[in-house]
Design a protein around this motif. Structure first.
Motif, PDB file in Angstrom:
ATOM      1  N   SER A  53       0.823  -1.202   0.000  1.00  0.00           N
ATOM      2  CA  SER A  53       0.000   0.000   0.000  1.00  0.00           C
ATOM      3  C   SER A  53       0.861   1.258   0.000  1.00  0.00           C
ATOM      4  O   SER A  53       2.001   1.257   0.455  1.00  0.00           O
ATOM      5  CB  SER A  53      -0.929   0.011   1.212  1.00  0.00           C
ATOM      6  N   THR A  54       0.286   2.336  -0.516  1.00  0.00           N
ATOM      7  CA  THR A  54       0.944   3.636  -0.527  1.00  0.00           C
ATOM      8  C   THR A  54       0.525   4.402   0.719  1.00  0.00           C
ATOM      9  O   THR A  54      -0.667   4.589   0.956  1.00  0.00           O
ATOM     10  CB  THR A  54       0.549   4.426  -1.785  1.00  0.00           C
ATOM     11  N   LYS A  55       1.494   4.853   1.520  1.00  0.00           N
ATOM     12  CA  LYS A  55       1.201   5.547   2.763  1.00  0.00           C
ATOM     13  C   LYS A  55       1.538   7.033   2.622  1.00  0.00           C
ATOM     14  O   LYS A  55       2.467   7.414   1.908  1.00  0.00           O
ATOM     15  CB  LYS A  55       1.995   4.943   3.934  1.00  0.00           C
ATOM     16  N   ALA A  56       0.776   7.857   3.312  1.00  0.00           N
ATOM     17  CA  ALA A  56       1.025   9.302   3.346  1.00  0.00           C
ATOM     18  C   ALA A  56       0.628   9.813   4.716  1.00  0.00           C
ATOM     19  O   ALA A  56      -0.053   9.123   5.487  1.00  0.00           O
ATOM     20  CB  ALA A  56       0.242  10.012   2.249  1.00  0.00           C
ATOM     21  N   ASN A  57       1.064  11.021   5.030  1.00  0.00           N
ATOM     22  CA  ASN A  57       0.710  11.653   6.299  1.00  0.00           C
ATOM     23  C   ASN A  57      -0.209  12.838   6.046  1.00  0.00           C
ATOM     24  O   ASN A  57       0.004  13.605   5.107  1.00  0.00           O
ATOM     25  CB  ASN A  57       1.967  12.137   7.026  1.00  0.00           C
ATOM     26  N   LEU A  58      -1.228  12.966   6.880  1.00  0.00           N
ATOM     27  CA  LEU A  58      -2.153  14.095   6.814  1.00  0.00           C
ATOM     28  C   LEU A  58      -2.185  14.763   8.180  1.00  0.00           C
ATOM     29  O   LEU A  58      -2.232  14.072   9.205  1.00  0.00           O
ATOM     30  CB  LEU A  58      -3.550  13.617   6.411  1.00  0.00           C
TER      31      LEU A  58
END
Length: 272
Positions: A2-7
């Protein structure tokens, strides 16, 4: 995989970190960090190692006597936020802030009680350094609402919303004010104000990633403009205009154009 990002989401003085799984379209709440006061705006460093936040305690019935710009470190493994150096006091509330594309300067724009700009150096370690002295007597307009540094890093754009006529007071015209930007200091602006700025209420701008195009949301008229800006020179009239309302004959209160972002691929413009 999966592609992870921070918000990061700010409510009041609390900045909450969420982990985003892009492929699964899920948010997972992580830890929160506390700013010195109510968050006005935030901007990431181009390295994505630091987040810069401008804060103020100004609000209904409150004086703006606690105004700061702060640096937060972004943990490269988890995305968690921690304070990075001490908050730096500002003379008044900043309504918006940004960094230049090289990450060398933090730029804050102020509107109440006195329109103006402050610029602080960013040290090599990401902490906030000394303020850069600015020339006196520059005109920042009636009500600056946003500040941006152009992708070239050579120009600062002050987005002066102006004010609609109200309570027996006439309209304050709006404008886009472009200041040459060198070594952290701005110089006398070039002003773009279609129709003298009357009926022109720009709130936020964003730049196309590959073309000399500037997109402008007009808060007071609920419109979207595209200005051509070759070599950072904003043309005097928009090349394109469209409404942000589906039915202008039935406008509702507070249907105002707000924040604007151009997608990194340059194919979409988003307006809140």
């Amino acid at each position: 995989m999966s592609t992870k990002a921070n918000l990061y989401s700010a409510v009041g003085e609390e900045i909450t970190h969420y982990e985003v799984d892009v492929d699964a379209a899920t948010l997972t709440k992580r830890a929160s960090a506390h700013a010195p006061s109510f968050v006005q705006y935030a901007w990431p460093h181009p390295t994505r190692r630091f987040l810069y936040v401008t804060t103020s305690n100004r609000g209904p019935g409150l004086e703006a006597d606690r105004n700061h710009v702060s640096a937060l470190r972004i943990d490269p493994a988890t995305g968690a936020l921690t304070a990075h150096g001490d908050p730096v006091a500002l003379r008044q509330r900043a309504v918006h802030m940004c960094l230049d594309p090289a990450g060398r300067y933090a730029v804050n724009i102020h509107n109440i009680p006195v329109p103006g700009i402050t610029v602080h150096r960013i040290a090599a370690d990401g902490t906030i350094g000394a303020a850069v002295e600015q020339p006196s007597g520059l005109d920042f307009g009636t009500y600056p609402h946003q500040v941006r540094v152009t992708p070239s890093g050579r120009t600062v754009v002050d987005v002066d919303r102006g004010n609609s006529a109200a309570h027996g007071k006439g309209e304050d015209p709006g404008a886009l004010r472009s200041f040459a930007f060198e070594d952290g200091a701005v110089s006398a602006p070039t002003v773009v104000a279609p129709n003298g700025g009357y009926g022109f209420g720009p709130r936020h701008i964003d730049f196309h990633p590959g073309r000399p195009w500037l997109y402008v949301s007009d808060e007071r008229r609920s419109r979207l403009y595209m200005f051509r800006c070759p070599d950072d020179r904003i043309e005097s009239e928009p090349a394109y205009t469209c409404d942000t309302l589906a039915d202008r004959t039935h406008e509702k209160p507070r249907q105002l154009a707000g924040t604007i972002h151009v997608h990194p691929n340059g194919r979409f413009v988003y307006v809140a």
